[in-house]
Scaffold this motif. Structure first.
Motif, PDB file in Angstrom:
ATOM      1  N   ALA A 136       3.975  19.226  -7.062  1.00  0.00           N
ATOM      2  CA  ALA A 136       3.258  19.053  -8.220  1.00  0.00           C
ATOM      3  C   ALA A 136       4.437  18.362  -9.368  1.00  0.00           C
ATOM      4  O   ALA A 136       4.313  17.424 -10.285  1.00  0.00           O
ATOM      5  CB  ALA A 136       2.685  20.424  -9.498  1.00  0.00           C
ATOM      6  N   ASP A 137       5.896  18.715  -9.025  1.00  0.00           N
ATOM      7  CA  ASP A 137       6.993  18.564  -9.412  1.00  0.00           C
ATOM      8  C   ASP A 137       7.269  17.173  -9.188  1.00  0.00           C
ATOM      9  O   ASP A 137       7.674  16.048  -9.902  1.00  0.00           O
ATOM     10  CB  ASP A 137       8.378  19.192  -8.695  1.00  0.00           C
ATOM     11  CG  ASP A 137       8.630  20.669  -9.077  1.00  0.00           C
ATOM     12  OD1 ASP A 137       7.528  20.461 -10.349  1.00  0.00           O
ATOM     13  OD2 ASP A 137       9.360  21.134  -8.670  1.00  0.00           O
ATOM     14  N   TYR A 138       6.880  16.713  -8.153  1.00  0.00           N
ATOM     15  CA  TYR A 138       6.962  15.558  -8.099  1.00  0.00           C
ATOM     16  C   TYR A 138       6.735  14.141  -8.795  1.00  0.00           C
ATOM     17  O   TYR A 138       6.713  12.814  -9.137  1.00  0.00           O
ATOM     18  CB  TYR A 138       7.547  14.641  -6.505  1.00  0.00           C
ATOM     19  CG  TYR A 138       7.247  12.956  -6.048  1.00  0.00           C
ATOM     20  CD1 TYR A 138       8.037  13.311  -5.784  1.00  0.00           C
ATOM     21  CD2 TYR A 138       5.655  12.514  -5.757  1.00  0.00           C
ATOM     22  CE1 TYR A 138       8.619  11.869  -5.321  1.00  0.00           C
ATOM     23  CE2 TYR A 138       6.179  10.922  -5.903  1.00  0.00           C
ATOM     24  CZ  TYR A 138       7.117  10.514  -5.490  1.00  0.00           C
ATOM     25  OH  TYR A 138       7.537   9.232  -5.055  1.00  0.00           O
ATOM     26  N   GLN A 139       4.395  14.186  -9.156  1.00  0.00           N
ATOM     27  CA  GLN A 139       4.195  13.798  -9.779  1.00  0.00           C
ATOM     28  C   GLN A 139       5.092  13.900 -10.879  1.00  0.00           C
ATOM     29  O   GLN A 139       4.622  12.788 -12.123  1.00  0.00           O
ATOM     30  CB  GLN A 139       2.774  14.469  -9.894  1.00  0.00           C
ATOM     31  CG  GLN A 139       1.959  14.267  -8.020  1.00  0.00           C
ATOM     32  CD  GLN A 139       2.084  12.532  -8.109  1.00  0.00           C
ATOM     33  OE1 GLN A 139       1.654  12.189  -8.606  1.00  0.00           O
ATOM     34  NE2 GLN A 139       1.605  12.740  -6.022  1.00  0.00           N
ATOM     35  N   SER A 140       5.247  14.954 -11.995  1.00  0.00           N
ATOM     36  CA  SER A 140       5.379  15.439 -12.716  1.00  0.00           C
ATOM     37  C   SER A 140       6.822  14.607 -13.434  1.00  0.00           C
ATOM     38  O   SER A 140       6.947  14.236 -14.031  1.00  0.00           O
ATOM     39  CB  SER A 140       6.160  16.922 -13.416  1.00  0.00           C
ATOM     40  OG  SER A 140       6.420  16.820 -14.017  1.00  0.00           O
ATOM     41  N   LYS A 141       7.332  14.398 -12.353  1.00  0.00           N
ATOM     42  CA  LYS A 141       8.945  13.779 -12.859  1.00  0.00           C
ATOM     43  C   LYS A 141       8.457  12.404 -12.776  1.00  0.00           C
ATOM     44  O   LYS A 141       9.359  11.614 -12.927  1.00  0.00           O
ATOM     45  CB  LYS A 141      10.286  14.323 -11.945  1.00  0.00           C
ATOM     46  CG  LYS A 141      10.094  15.536 -11.807  1.00  0.00           C
ATOM     47  CD  LYS A 141      11.334  16.040 -11.257  1.00  0.00           C
ATOM     48  CE  LYS A 141      12.174  17.405 -11.171  1.00  0.00           C
ATOM     49  NZ  LYS A 141      12.281  18.007 -11.980  1.00  0.00           N
ATOM     50  N   GLY A 168       0.818  -1.366   0.327  1.00  0.00           N
ATOM     51  CA  GLY A 168       0.004  -0.035  -0.342  1.00  0.00           C
ATOM     52  C   GLY A 168       0.873   1.155   0.088  1.00  0.00           C
ATOM     53  O   GLY A 168       0.265   2.630   0.418  1.00  0.00           O
ATOM     54  N   ASP A 169       2.636   1.336  -0.714  1.00  0.00           N
ATOM     55  CA  ASP A 169       3.015   2.210  -0.578  1.00  0.00           C
ATOM     56  C   ASP A 169       3.606   2.824  -1.330  1.00  0.00           C
ATOM     57  O   ASP A 169       4.625   3.692  -2.024  1.00  0.00           O
ATOM     58  CB  ASP A 169       4.521   2.262   0.391  1.00  0.00           C
ATOM     59  CG  ASP A 169       3.466   1.659   2.132  1.00  0.00           C
ATOM     60  OD1 ASP A 169       3.485   2.380   2.381  1.00  0.00           O
ATOM     61  OD2 ASP A 169       4.661   0.603   2.153  1.00  0.00           O
ATOM     62  N   GLU A 170       2.881   2.628  -2.435  1.00  0.00           N
ATOM     63  CA  GLU A 170       2.922   2.969  -4.414  1.00  0.00           C
ATOM     64  C   GLU A 170       2.910   4.044  -4.001  1.00  0.00           C
ATOM     65  O   GLU A 170       4.107   4.715  -4.878  1.00  0.00           O
ATOM     66  CB  GLU A 170       2.133   2.606  -5.064  1.00  0.00           C
ATOM     67  CG  GLU A 170       2.517   1.991  -6.846  1.00  0.00           C
ATOM     68  CD  GLU A 170       1.727   1.738  -7.896  1.00  0.00           C
ATOM     69  OE1 GLU A 170       2.365   1.192  -8.258  1.00  0.00           O
ATOM     70  OE2 GLU A 170       0.700   0.733  -7.361  1.00  0.00           O
ATOM     71  N   SER A 171       2.427   4.767  -3.879  1.00  0.00           N
ATOM     72  CA  SER A 171       2.444   6.396  -4.216  1.00  0.00           C
ATOM     73  C   SER A 171       3.267   7.240  -3.197  1.00  0.00           C
ATOM     74  O   SER A 171       3.770   8.444  -3.628  1.00  0.00           O
ATOM     75  CB  SER A 171       0.999   6.683  -3.938  1.00  0.00           C
ATOM     76  OG  SER A 171       0.274   6.623  -2.907  1.00  0.00           O
TER      77      SER A 171
END
Length: 634
Positions: A406-411, A291-294
């Protein structure tokens, strides 16, 4: 007060350390003199050999294992503070910080090996070879330590080797097997046993031959035999990062040189690729189950592991005949993969930037409490603190937390997209397609393999068909990426050969395909397009098979790859008005209209012909469009 009076920079420096790491704060509080030492060293990097010699000199005068254990831990604390100062206060690069952490581990492992061997030799004698010389022994680092890119709080993966079987010359009979087994256990105890100062390192020996079931130390012959007979693809991947760190390092290098033909084979088969993909899926399944994927910076989608898998896959795929790719360091490998044409400049830039970003997050997470963690905190308040420690600041348009997220999700999304493009999406898992993929990847297949694979298709001249297939895998212009071209041709080879085989004359189609592709320049771009857009591949084959006129346009006008790709995605035919506007724009200010008219006519006729082959226009619409093109040119 006296500290701040004599050092005006002390307050901001201490605030930076205290706000970033509770662990380092505690170390400074426990050792008040530690700050002054930091200011003297200024966090400057120290050469590996200096660290090794310095610690060895301290350990050489000690005889008590408990005293040695304490000395190793004190040394690690002191040097880790120096490294952190360079990281947090001086803003040193990831390469500098990670290499310093790795060299510190090298020095501590080397000191533990020297002391443990000295103690054991005094008790049991010197282990020897049949010729009477001392048996050599080495510790190999795997994983991040092997790649000289260790974290602040990380396990160290070690594999221990000794030269050969024999016996020690001590007062009681001891075989080399017994001696080195005891030596490894003593070394591990020095590093891992909890004390008042904690432990030096957590040590993982599971990457050794046979894993947890095997002995903790292997002879050279036993290790080579194991990898030759039983070595698996994931073990080859692990050895990409192997590096001798302690004991007789020359012996360690000799062992790795012996393994190189096994690690970097002549080519990477589809079975190997499938094995790499399967290992990645198992890791992802475990992370998803937890359950830690995100939140997992290391093993989540687009995390550090995704970048490492993509890079190690390309190293194994191309390292057989490109020695420059044989490096255990991820950032060095990324740079070299661009240099040899396996990564585009854009991919290299993105992976380099994103890897640095994720590793910085990993470091900031771990140094807070000296914990081996890769999980982003869940509470928004704690995540905001991490964003600030990463250098983000609140702004009117966006908060520090929002900007970081935002940077984390994008990268991470970009990282995953690149991995999928190069590995997961490019190569399927169908065992029936394995021979075709392997035939393209193999740089020098035997004639019987060529006959076996291409003999399944209706080619009249199999050797010539193979020559044309090989030509499709090679860029003719030096600045284009032949490695990448072969990579993606292999990924589409089963579908491409099947499509060619369905044409009326497969031999002629393949010859024409080779000529057209050569004229375009940048074949690899086409194969990449076809890898995720099979209908485009079918159309391209049909064009080369059934339209000599369109083929002749492409062959007679080199470099029309952009025009071809535009025609493949053309939504509708151009009107007479749009044709005139386009030609007017192209010819504005031109002194010689003839080459412009020829290029315009070829491009527009190519678009009409492609839509005709697709069956998107009836004969009346096609002939009308050709008439419009002719009238516009006139």
């Amino acid at each position: 007060g006296s500290l701040f009076e004599r050092d005006r920079d002390a307050l901001p420096i201490l605030l930076q350390i205290f706000s970033t790491s509770q662990y380092f704060s505690d170390l400074l509080i426990q050792d008040p003199g530690g700050y002054d030492l930091l200011r003297v060293t200024e966090g400057q990097p120290v050469h590996r050999d200096v660290l090794v010699a310095e610690l060895a000199a301290e350990i050489d005068v000690l005889a008590d294992p408990a005293a040695v254990s304490a000395a190793l831990r004190r040394y690690k604390r002191r040097e880790t503070l120096r490294i952190a100062y360079g990281d947090l206060i001086r803003g040193q690069s990831l390469e500098t910080v990670a290499s310093q952490i790795s060299f510190l581990a090298d020095a501590i492992v080397e000191a533990a090996v020297r002391f443990a061997r000295r103690q054991l030799t005094e008790k049991r004698g010197r282990p020897g070879r049949p010729d009477g010389q001392p048996a050599r022994f080495a510790a190999l680092a795997m994983g991040k330590l092997g790649g000289v890119e260790l974290n602040y709080s990380s396990d160290i993966d070690l594999v221990f080797l000794y030269e050969c079987d024999g016996k020690a010359d001590g007062p009681r009979p001891t075989t080399n097997v017994e001696f080195f087994d005891r030596l490894v256990r003593d070394v591990v105890k020095l590093l891992t046993e909890p004390t008042d100062l904690g432990y030096a390192y957590r040590v993982d020996l599971r990457l050794r031959p046979e894993g947890e079931r095997g002995p903790v130390a292997h002879s050279l012959e036993a290790a080579l035999s194991y990898y030759d007979v039983m070595g698996r693809t994931w073990e080859r991947q692990a050895y990409v990062k192997a590096r001798p760190v302690a004991g007789d390092r020359d012996f360690g290098h000799e062992f790795l040189q012996s393994l190189e033909p096994w690690i970097y084979r002549r080519y990477l088969s589809l079975a190997d690729i499938t094995g790499i993909k399967a290992l990645k899926r198992r890791i992802e399944h475990r992370v998803s189950h937890e359950g830690d994927e995100s939140r997992n910076v290391k093993t989540g989608r687009g995390g550090i592991r995704d970048i490492e898998f993509a890079i190690q896959f390309l190293q194994l795929l191309n390292g057989g005949d490109l020695p420059d790719l044989r490096t255990g360091n991820t950032l060095e490998a990324i740079a070299q993969l661009e240099n040899v044409g396996c990564l585009t400049h854009q991919e290299r830039s993105l992976l380099d930037e994103n890897y640095r970003f994720l590793r910085k997050i990993e470091h900031r997470l771990q140094i807070m409490f000296d914990l081996q963690t890769h999980l982003l905190p869940e509470p928004p308040g704690e995540l905001r603190k991490l964003a600030i420690r990463m250098g983000y600041r609140d702004a009117p348009q966006k908060t520090a937390l929002a900007a970081f997220d935002a940077d984390y999700q994008s990268k991470t999304a970009i990282n995953r997209k690149i991995l999928d493009h190069l590995l997961h999406d490019a190569f399927g898992d169908d065992a029936q397609t394995e021979p075709e993929v392997d035939l393209v990847l193999d740089p020098d297949p035997p004639p019987e393999k060529i006959a076996a694979v291409l003999g399944r298709y209706p080619f009249r001249d199999v050797p010539l068909a193979y020559q044309n297939l090989v030509s499709l895998a090679t860029e003719k212009l030096r600045f284009l990426l032949t490695r990448r071209c072969r990579h993606f041709l292999a990924s589409i080879a089963p579908g491409l050969l099947k499509t060619i085989a369905a044409t009326p004359d497969p031999d002629s189609t393949l010859v024409n395909l080779e000529k057209v592709s050569d004229s375009l320049g940048g074949k690899g771009v086409l194969w990449e397009l076809f890898s995720f857009n099979p209908p485009s591949m079918k159309l391209y084959v049909e064009l080369c098979s059934s339209s000599p006129y369109l083929s002749s346009i492409l062959i007679g006008n080199p470099g029309m790859i952009d025009e071809l790709m535009d025609s493949l995605v053309l939504n509708k035919l151009s009107t007479r008005e749009s044709l005139r506007e386009t030609l007017d724009e192209l010819s504005r200010g031109a002194e010689d209209l003839e080459p412009i008219l020829h290029s315009f006519k070829n491009t527009m006729q190519l678009g009409v012909g492609v839509r005709d082959i697709l069956g998107k226009e009836d004969v009346h619409a096609s002939t009308a469009a050709l008439s419009d093109i002719a009238e516009t040119c006139v």
